[in-house]
Design an enzyme around this catalytic site. Structure first.
Site, short mmCIF file in Angstrom:
data_model
loop_
_atom_site.label_atom_id
_atom_site.label_comp_id
_atom_site.label_asym_id
_atom_site.label_seq_id
_atom_site.Cartn_x
_atom_site.Cartn_y
_atom_site.Cartn_z
N ARG A 129 0.83 -1.01 -0.05
CA ARG A 129 0.04 0.03 0.05
C ARG A 129 1.01 1.22 0.05
NH1 ARG A 129 -5.45 1.55 3.45
NH2 ARG A 129 -6.31 0.13 1.56
N HIS A 156 -7.01 0.77 -6.85
CA HIS A 156 -7.19 0.12 -5.83
C HIS A 156 -7.86 -1.14 -6.22
CE1 HIS A 156 -7.76 -1.14 -1.68
NE2 HIS A 156 -8.63 -0.31 -1.12
N GLN A 159 -9.86 -3.86 -4.02
CA GLN A 159 -11.10 -3.08 -3.62
C GLN A 159 -12.36 -3.38 -4.85
OE1 GLN A 159 -12.25 -1.15 -0.66
NE2 GLN A 159 -14.19 -1.80 -1.52
N ASP A 251 -16.70 7.45 -2.74
CA ASP A 251 -15.72 7.60 -1.85
C ASP A 251 -15.32 8.86 -1.29
OD1 ASP A 251 -13.34 6.85 -0.80
OD2 ASP A 251 -12.18 6.61 -2.68
N CYS A 291 -16.28 2.15 -0.29
CA CYS A 291 -15.13 1.15 -0.23
C CYS A 291 -15.01 1.34 1.30
CB CYS A 291 -14.03 1.65 -0.75
SG CYS A 291 -13.35 3.50 -0.82
N ARG A 319 -14.14 -8.28 0.67
CA ARG A 319 -12.71 -7.76 0.38
C ARG A 319 -11.97 -9.43 0.71
NH1 ARG A 319 -10.49 -3.07 0.72
NH2 ARG A 319 -8.65 -4.16 -0.02
N1 NVA Z 1 -9.56 6.82 -2.02
C1 NVA Z 1 -9.48 6.50 -0.54
C2 NVA Z 1 -9.83 5.01 -0.43
C3 NVA Z 1 -9.30 4.72 0.84
C4 NVA Z 1 -9.75 2.86 0.97
C5 NVA Z 1 -7.74 6.91 -0.30
O1 NVA Z 1 -7.02 6.55 -1.18
O2 NVA Z 1 -7.76 7.43 0.92
N1 CP Z 2 -11.40 -0.06 1.89
C1 CP Z 2 -10.29 -0.05 2.08
O1 CP Z 2 -9.06 -0.10 1.55
O2 CP Z 2 -10.27 0.05 3.54
P1 CP Z 2 -8.92 0.32 4.49
O3 CP Z 2 -8.36 1.61 3.98
O4 CP Z 2 -9.27 0.29 5.70
O5 CP Z 2 -7.98 -0.61 4.11
#
Ligand code: NVA
Ligand code: CP
Length: 347
Positions: A129, A156, A159, A251, A291, A319
């Site tokens: 990540r 992502h 997801q 989102d 998400c 997930r």
């Molecule tokens: N678009 C959000 C998704 C988190 C799961 C982010 O990147 O923070």
């Molecule tokens: N939706 C998602 O990826 O959640 P987290 O950021 O908690 O992993």
């Protein structure tokens, strides 16, 4: 929309290892998943098909990844992704090691290539990540074990796989459905566009001007949509975008790493809030998706998030199942499942 009866699952009497779609996806063993674009339409279908089987028959996969090691290296916070990967591999006999990179970005202490060339000596799969998407592609280019994108600033994919698995579960099939995303044209939006287009769903995206999805993703998604008999539309009007929608997805408007833009973004995204009035413009059977984590009463109201149309916690649950399917294919674990072994013993 199709009825639940035709959900894209292997027939109950056909072992999943013999399902032709899943057999065809065996070429994924040893591959990376940096982007949904790494997968063909058939491979996206196969992952989801296997995901449904994993969810239905978890015992079948209890030893599929015995003793396999997975490392998770995360530069950003996570609840769902971390826990669903950890529980996922643990319930298939493997093990997860979490490395917190939130205060020491990958590539800072030593090069990403050197990290890859060390880590691949100990583990079977690397789950990342990151902020920069290039961190993921660079790790993948230098690692001999599969690398999985668990969220970058650009995509992502895990997801989106779980989300379309959830839609299949809810509606039976997603081909020809109307999927609408309202909000920031961000990482989640990108992966949803590609996945929807690969599965033959009509994807509509409504963003404020200046926040549209990346042109490279739009072009790719439109090419996929053309091949799969569906369309990808970009609008700036959320009301028009949700008309006839079977699913409405949003989102956060401030993703991780963009916190410094919060004050500027809040008023721009206010008209894009998913509330009861907006949901009323969608089809009466429409579901609401997110998400998570959500910023309650910012991009979505409590009434919608907690309301009867919301399937957000099904998405979160899936997930794990979708990622288990992905791990099984990338790590070639299907040969270790109970029915595959039984078949060999009988032969
Ligand atoms: N678009 C959000 C998704 C988190 C799961 C982010 O990147 O923070
Ligand atoms: N939706 C998602 O990826 O959640 P987290 O950021 O908690 O992993």
């Amino acid at each position: 929309m199709a009825s639940k009866a035709i959900i894209d699952r292997p027939a109950p009497d056909v072992p999943v290892q013999k399902d032709p779609d899943i057999l065809a996806a065996a070429r994924l063993a040893g591959e990376d998943l940096c982007s949904i674009a790494d997968l063909s339409s058939a491979e996206v279908r196969a992952i989801l098909k296997l995901g449904h089987d994993v969810k239905r028959n978890p015992r079948e996969y209890r030893h599929a990844l015995d003793a396999r090691q997975m490392v998770l290296m995360f530069e950003k916070a996570s609840l769902r992704t971390r826990l669903s990967f950890e529980t996922g591999i643990n319930t298939m006999g493997g093990n997860a090691i979490f490395v917190d990179h939130t205060s020491s970005p990958l590539g800072e202490r030593e090069s990403i290539a050197d990290v890859a060339r060390n880590v691949e000596r100990w583990v079977d799969v690397i789950v990342l990540r990151t902020y920069a998407h290039d961190t993921i592609t660079e790790m993948a280019a230098n690692s001999r074990v599969p690398v999985i994108n668990a969220l970058s600033d650009f995509e992502h994919p895990c997801q989106a796989l779980a989300d379309f698995m959830t839609l299949q579960e809810h509606f039976g099939a997603v081909t020809g459905m109307n999927f609408t995303y309202v909000g920031d044209g961000n990482n989640v939006c990108h992966s949803l566009m590609l996945t929807g287009a690969q599965l033959g769903a009509n994807v509509t995206v409504a963003t404020p001007r200046g926040y549209s999805p990346d042109i490279e993703i739009v072009t790719l998604a439109r090419e996929m949509a053309q091949a799969n008999g569906c369309e990808v539309r970009l609008l700036q009007d959320p009301q028009a975008a949700v008309e006839n929608a079977d699913a409405v997805y949003t989102d956060v408007c401030v993703s991780m790493g963009f916190e410094h833009e919060s004050t500027k973004r809040a008023p721009i995204f206010r008209p894009f809030q998913v509330n009861e009035a907006l949901m009323q413009k969608a089809a009466s059977h429409a579901v609401f998706m997110h998400c998570l984590p959500a910023r309650r009463n910012a991009e979505v109201t409590d009434a919608v998030l907690d309301g009867p149309q919301s399937i957000v916690f099904d998405q979160a649950e899936n997930r794990m199942h979708a990622q288990k399917a992905l791990l099984l294919l990338l790590l070639g674990g299907l040969a270790n499942t109970a029915s595959f072994k039984n078949e060999r013993e009988l032969a």
